[in-house]
Motif scaffolding. Sequence first.
Motif, short mmCIF file in Angstrom:
data_model
loop_
_atom_site.label_atom_id
_atom_site.label_comp_id
_atom_site.label_asym_id
_atom_site.label_seq_id
_atom_site.Cartn_x
_atom_site.Cartn_y
_atom_site.Cartn_z
N LYS A 1 -6.13 4.47 -10.27
CA LYS A 1 -4.94 4.28 -10.27
C LYS A 1 -4.69 3.11 -9.25
CE LYS A 1 -2.83 6.96 -13.12
NZ LYS A 1 -2.08 6.51 -14.40
N ASN B 1 -0.66 4.07 -7.31
CA ASN B 1 0.48 4.36 -8.29
C ASN B 1 0.13 4.97 -9.46
OD1 ASN B 1 2.54 3.89 -9.68
ND2 ASN B 1 2.71 1.76 -9.54
N LYS B 2 0.73 6.52 -9.30
CA LYS B 2 0.59 7.57 -10.19
C LYS B 2 1.06 6.96 -11.82
CE LYS B 2 -1.80 10.14 -7.57
NZ LYS B 2 -3.12 10.03 -7.71
N LYS B 3 2.05 6.00 -11.73
CA LYS B 3 2.83 5.71 -12.82
C LYS B 3 2.18 4.65 -13.61
CE LYS B 3 7.28 7.58 -11.54
NZ LYS B 3 8.88 7.32 -11.22
N ALA B 4 1.21 4.03 -12.70
CA ALA B 4 0.42 2.63 -13.16
C ALA B 4 -0.54 2.94 -14.28
CB ALA B 4 -0.19 1.91 -12.09
N GLN B 5 -0.83 2.05 -15.21
CA GLN B 5 -2.01 2.46 -16.37
C GLN B 5 -3.05 2.60 -15.53
OE1 GLN B 5 -1.77 2.55 -19.78
NE2 GLN B 5 -4.09 2.73 -19.53
N SER B 6 -3.96 3.49 -15.88
CA SER B 6 -5.42 3.52 -15.36
C SER B 6 -6.32 2.29 -15.48
CB SER B 6 -6.10 4.78 -16.01
OG SER B 6 -5.31 6.03 -15.31
N ASP C 1 -7.74 7.55 -4.94
CA ASP C 1 -7.19 7.06 -6.31
C ASP C 1 -8.15 6.65 -7.34
OD1 ASP C 1 -4.98 6.55 -4.41
OD2 ASP C 1 -5.87 4.20 -4.22
#
Length: 190
Positions: free
Chosen positions: A84, A88-93, A171
């Motif tokens: 990530k 950012n846990k909401k971001a695209q891997s 991350d």
Amino acid sequence: MGARRKKQKVKKGPFEKIKTGMRWIFQIAAVILIAYMLIFFWGQPRTNIGQAMETTLSGGDRVLINTLSYRFGTPKRGDLISFKPNGNKKAQSLIRRVIGLPGETIQIVDGVIYINGRVYMEEKDLPAMTFFGTAKDEIVLGNSEYFVLADNRNSSEDSRSADIGNVRLSDIEGKVWFVIAPRSHFGLVK
């Protein structure tokens, strides 16, 4: 002639029925637990987005990641990892290749990667770099930081970009190890 004996059915008592039921529940729970562990540790799917890994993976390839590999170890140079960006846990891997390890100094000069002042010769034949980004100056990696590059070096965002930067161990989601789709790419990642 021998006498034939009829088998008598033995009636199970209430405790036998409970015991049999508990055995079944235990077996089902064990199968579910094993399946969960296999999927969680060795089979979490991710999708390669864009053309950043073009020489190894195509855009849209579905891959499996091994999350267990970094719970008890650390990434090695050359590993493909899923992470990530900036935690950012909401971001695209993103999927990229590990180049620099914790404590190393990385610099890219005229398209050549230097690790601790020595030329790094890659095992794969990848396109020459024309974009050096932040790596045109020396980058010193912290104790749990990794420098990652995409295989399609001139058409991607990776550690050379200020938006991505160095990747922290915390991350990293896991090591990419298997392509599950499309069928034409099915197999182990090289």
